[in-house]
Design an enzyme around this catalytic site. Sequence first.
Site, PDB file in Angstrom:
ATOM      1  N   SER A   1     -90.657  45.292  95.270  1.00 30.50           N
ATOM      2  CA  SER A   1     -91.563  44.426  94.515  1.00 30.50           C
ATOM      3  C   SER A   1     -90.860  43.675  93.385  1.00 30.50           C
ATOM      4  O   SER A   1     -89.897  42.971  93.631  1.00 30.50           O
ATOM      5  CB  SER A   1     -92.726  45.260  93.996  1.00 30.50           C
ATOM      6  N   HIS A   2     -91.308  43.906  92.159  1.00 32.47           N
ATOM      7  CA  HIS A   2     -90.787  43.151  91.012  1.00 32.47           C
ATOM      8  C   HIS A   2     -89.485  43.737  90.480  1.00 32.47           C
ATOM      9  O   HIS A   2     -88.914  43.184  89.538  1.00 32.47           O
ATOM     10  CB  HIS A   2     -91.839  43.167  89.915  1.00 32.47           C
TER      11      HIS A   2
ATOM     12  N   ASP B   1     -96.994  39.737  95.969  1.00 35.97           N
ATOM     13  CA  ASP B   1     -98.363  40.240  95.784  1.00 35.97           C
ATOM     14  C   ASP B   1     -98.866  40.094  94.347  1.00 35.97           C
ATOM     15  O   ASP B   1    -100.051  40.253  94.092  1.00 35.97           O
ATOM     16  CB  ASP B   1     -98.514  41.685  96.293  1.00 35.97           C
TER      17      ASP B   1
HETATM   18  C1  VG1 Z   1     -96.922  49.434  88.883  1.00 37.56           C
HETATM   19  C2  VG1 Z   1     -98.187  48.842  88.312  1.00 37.56           C
HETATM   20  C3  VG1 Z   1     -99.336  49.018  89.292  1.00 37.56           C
HETATM   21  C4  VG1 Z   1     -98.955  48.403  90.648  1.00 37.56           C
HETATM   22  C5  VG1 Z   1     -97.639  48.995  91.128  1.00 37.56           C
HETATM   23  C6  VG1 Z   1     -97.148  48.340  92.397  1.00 37.56           C
HETATM   24  O1  VG1 Z   1     -97.082  50.821  89.079  1.00 37.56           O
HETATM   25  O2  VG1 Z   1     -98.507  49.430  87.074  1.00 37.56           O
HETATM   26  O3  VG1 Z   1    -100.492  48.421  88.764  1.00 37.56           O
HETATM   27  O4  VG1 Z   1     -99.948  48.665  91.590  1.00 37.56           O
HETATM   28  O5  VG1 Z   1     -96.638  48.817  90.139  1.00 37.56           O
HETATM   29  O6  VG1 Z   1     -97.019  46.952  92.241  1.00 37.56           O
HETATM   30  P1  VG1 Z   1     -96.553  51.927  88.042  1.00 37.56           P
HETATM   31  O7  VG1 Z   1     -96.875  53.250  88.667  1.00 37.56           O
HETATM   32  O8  VG1 Z   1     -95.105  51.669  87.857  1.00 37.56           O
HETATM   33  O9  VG1 Z   1     -97.289  51.700  86.774  1.00 37.56           O
HETATM   34  V1  VG1 Z   1     -95.990  46.086  93.262  1.00 37.56           V
HETATM   35  O10 VG1 Z   1     -96.126  44.475  92.905  1.00 37.56           O
HETATM   36  O11 VG1 Z   1     -94.719  47.045  93.202  1.00 37.56           O
HETATM   37  O12 VG1 Z   1     -96.502  46.438  94.867  1.00 37.56           O
HETATM   38 CO    CO Z   2     -95.194  43.324  94.227  1.00 35.65          CO
END
Ligand code: VG1
Ligand code: CO
Length: 543
Positions: free
Chosen positions: A113-114, A281
Amino acid sequence: MPMQTVRTRPIEGQKPGTSGLRKKTAVFRRPHYLENYVQSTFDGIGGVQGKTLVVGGDGRFFNDDAIQIILRMAAANGATRCIVGQGGILSTPAVSNLIRKRNADGGLILSASHNPGGPDADFGLKYNGPNGGPAPENVTDKIFARSKEIEIYKITASGGVDIDTLGTRSHQDMVVEIVDPVAEYAEMMQAIFDFDKIRGLFAGGFTMRFDAMHAVTGPYAHAILEGMLGAPKGTVVNGVPSPDFGGGHPDPNPIWAKDLMDAMYRPDAPDFGAASDGDGDRNMIVGQGAYVTPSDSLALLCAKAHLAPGYKQGLVGVARSMPTSRAVDRVAQRLGIACHETPTGWKFFGNLLDAGQVTLCGEESAGTGSDHVREKDGLWAVLLWLNILAEAKQSVADLMTDLWQTDGRCYYSRHDYEDVDSNKANAMMDALRGKLSTLGGSAVAGLTVEQADEFAYDDPIDGSRASGQGIRLMFSGGARAVFRLSGTGTQGATIRLYLEQLETASDKLQLQPEEALADVRQAAMTLSELSVMTGRVDPDVIT
Ligand code: VG1
Ligand code: CO
């Protein structure tokens, strides 16, 4: 039959987190690591014999090699067909759509993801089920359990499937279908939004900057915004996916999308700015001189979605993750629709969406989506904003001000403390947990604790319970602080502190967020003793 059964042994820590398994790329490249996890996933979902899977990723380093391994393992495990994005590219929402449209049995998304990408950065793998959504906890539990007892994995001996050329070919007994990553997604967007109206907006001189952050949405944004909607060439910047995202964090927030923020706060700023993350996403929305927090964006979309054809009947209900601000609750209440509060992570929206109980959902972390797929969807959110802007004929800033005047403003900020020693982070959470029952009524920084608890969620559809989902401190006067540990980090622990303050007085709707949140931040820091417990004073990232 050129197929191998490889002996292996369990590897520590293959436990999927908030969003699949996420580790350092070097960890994923260790011998048997990816293979073990893929086999554990196949075993955990009851095998893939006779099944159809969708496979694609965000183009980060190791994407191509990992796809080859997955295809060879799917074939060796008896899968009938794999639908793969050309060049290995598919955004997370595009995978979700393909699973649903093609009645596939599930999909594998290669992305962290990010998180940054590259040999020294991060990699990830998520499994999505037949509804197109992230595997629910009962499935990820099975995958984790298998990873602890795995003894063999199956893989074809011959490598190399051409995934760069469109069309259908076979790998041993499995059909490999290479599809255009964008086509079916764009078709779906066209069915939801009024493309003519948005085309008219651009034709009338409306300007936009979409920052794809060198990540997967580049091809989608070029095709849809510049191609189908007639936005001028150059509207999409950083639009070619790169294996290390141009050396940056493909995380659409004011810190990592600073170029976009700068452009939007200059005198010659375009009318509208947006960005998306590594796997497409997430979304960030910013008007001329007006950053919109994700929680506020969810509230605005909830208030105005009916302006887009796909939602003209109105919304059946909405949902937000617990740490997300309560701005959307206030809109939902005004509209007379249900608002559900779920734990962090998109998987918790799946049952509500499948049961037809919610139309829109969102998270404070820049995730917004609807019942059109079972993932959050960055470009979808941008298009919904564009459709609303085309109909409302107001600026982003004016839309937000109107909303705040109607429903009040939930000032909001998230403070992340990254790479904290895990023992210290857990000790801080434990200590706070231990005194929750004594906090009611205590006054600190001018605020009084009304309720202090740890969030647990009972799924209304399948009755499953998720506990330990974040510590909430609710104060009188509409302030709230939430503490939770991240489930997506790859190094140490990340403490997330979410701060919120409701303001309804009309002369207090344009404060600086830091000012509006100063008291609740002070109260949260005092009550948690975060600095004493972790040695940290200032957060690493404020969004
Ligand atoms: C983070 C965000 C959460 C999101 C998740 C996946 O998780 O806080 O809101 O759903 O990333 O996003 P965490 O457990 O690090 O707080 V993505 O764009 O990785 O699919
Ligand atoms: Co993402």
